[in-house]
Design a protein around this motif. Structure first.
Motif, PDB file in Angstrom:
ATOM      1  N   LEU A 144      10.889  53.726  30.838  1.00 42.61           N
ATOM      2  CA  LEU A 144      11.715  54.783  30.249  1.00 42.61           C
ATOM      3  C   LEU A 144      12.222  54.394  28.866  1.00 42.61           C
ATOM      4  O   LEU A 144      12.288  55.225  27.952  1.00 42.61           O
ATOM      5  N   THR A 145      12.586  53.114  28.701  1.00 37.73           N
ATOM      6  CA  THR A 145      13.094  52.660  27.395  1.00 37.73           C
ATOM      7  C   THR A 145      11.993  52.660  26.340  1.00 37.73           C
ATOM      8  O   THR A 145      12.208  53.088  25.196  1.00 37.73           O
TER       9      THR A 145
ATOM     10  N   TYR B 183      13.562  59.619  26.984  1.00 39.29           N
ATOM     11  CA  TYR B 183      14.155  59.916  28.279  1.00 39.29           C
ATOM     12  C   TYR B 183      15.588  59.405  28.405  1.00 39.29           C
ATOM     13  O   TYR B 183      16.413  60.023  29.067  1.00 39.29           O
ATOM     14  N   LEU B 184      15.885  58.287  27.799  1.00 41.29           N
ATOM     15  CA  LEU B 184      17.204  57.668  27.947  1.00 41.29           C
ATOM     16  C   LEU B 184      18.061  57.916  26.706  1.00 41.29           C
ATOM     17  O   LEU B 184      17.552  58.103  25.605  1.00 41.29           O
TER      18      LEU B 184
ATOM     19  N   THR C 181      21.092  52.742  34.496  1.00 39.98           N
ATOM     20  CA  THR C 181      19.970  53.640  34.220  1.00 39.98           C
ATOM     21  C   THR C 181      20.389  55.098  34.383  1.00 39.98           C
ATOM     22  O   THR C 181      20.012  55.956  33.575  1.00 39.98           O
TER      23      THR C 181
ATOM     24  N   TRP D 118      20.359  57.883  31.418  1.00 42.80           N
ATOM     25  CA  TRP D 118      19.593  59.121  31.605  1.00 42.80           C
ATOM     26  C   TRP D 118      20.414  60.364  31.265  1.00 42.80           C
ATOM     27  O   TRP D 118      19.913  61.293  30.637  1.00 42.80           O
TER      28      TRP D 118
END
Length: 265
Positions: A72-73, A78-79, A245, A249
């Motif tokens: 995701l990173t 996304y983050l 996380t 998010w």
């Protein structure tokens, strides 16, 4: 010019405080050698030919959360990460969490003084990277990135010092200072992002995990030898990256600080 001068003063005060804390700790405390009892855990049962089975397999969630966080990173959008310094900090954090799954499992297969390095090092990298992310978010990006590089060097130095002088004090400081400083900064400095409360949730799970580790044998007896405090420590520790996380998010930028330009790779 004034901004640059203030930034330089902030850096000097920060590192001066760190050095002062380190000197006070080293002068006022005796040497702490590793104990052989550290490798004796309450639950050392063997299932399916795997030594210390539950202490080994409870590291698997670290692998799942670490890989998901890395993906995701690295993916991009996304983050809730807006600064390049933050990206490097979170990448190292999730890399440390992923490596913890392998290092801790390797150590628990045959706990001894040689293997414990692979249990300690990934977690120390994750903790110091998280500390740097907190500084970037709460104080200043340049200070946080400088801390990230410096703290990684300190991690390696602390491991080397422990091996050379048989003294755990610096390693203990690497663990303890971020655990106190992160929630303190969350209280004292205004948040750049929303959902700041998740820093406190993560800190709470970390401290609970440490209590479970200290009560390893007592917890094992209380639940009638089903699962030990150390295995529960692993499961509780994995809640730290899970909480963070979730925070990344869903959070949004709350404050854009002077001189910051939001960037994504």
């Amino acid at each position: 010019m004034v901004v640059f001068y203030d930034l330089r003063n902030q850096r000097a005060r920060f590192w001066g405080g760190i050095v002062l804390l380190w000197l006070c700790f080293m002068v006022t405390t005796p040497r702490i050698p590793p104990s052989a009892n550290h490798h004796l855990f309450a639950d050392m049962r063997n299932f399916f030919g795997v030594p210390n089975t539950l202490n080994v397999i409870t590291n698997f969630p670290f692998l799942v959360v670490g890989i998901v966080g890395l993906v995701l990173t690295l993916h991009g959008n996304y983050l809730g990460i807006s600064l390049r310094g933050e990206i490097w900090g979170w990448i190292l954090f999730y890399a440390g969490i992923t490596a913890t799954a392998f290092g801790s499992a390797y150590y628990h297969l045959k706990p001894d003084d040689t293997r414990i390095l692979w249990d300690q090092l990934p977690m120390m990298i994750a903790i110091t990277s998280l500390f740097s992310c907190s500084i970037i978010e709460r104080v200043n990006e340049k200070i946080g990135v400088t801390c990230l590089l410096s703290l990684l060097i300190i991690v390696l130095m602390s491991i080397t010092y422990e091996r050379a002088f048989n003294d755990l004090r610096i390693c203990m400081m690497v663990h303890l200072i971020p655990c106190v400083a992160i929630p303190a900064m969350a209280l004292l400095f205004p948040p750049k992002y929303t959902l700041s409360r998740y820093w406190f949730w993560a800190s709470g799970f970390y401290f609970l995990a440490k209590l479970e580790s200290l009560a390893d044998k007592k917890i094992y007896r209380v639940n009638r030898y089903m699962i030990s405090g150390h295995s529960l420590e692993h499961l509780c520790l994995v809640m730290v990256p899970i909480m963070l996380t979730v925070m990344l998010w869903f959070r949004n930028i709350k404050i854009t600080r002077l001189g910051e330009v939001e960037q994504r790779p």
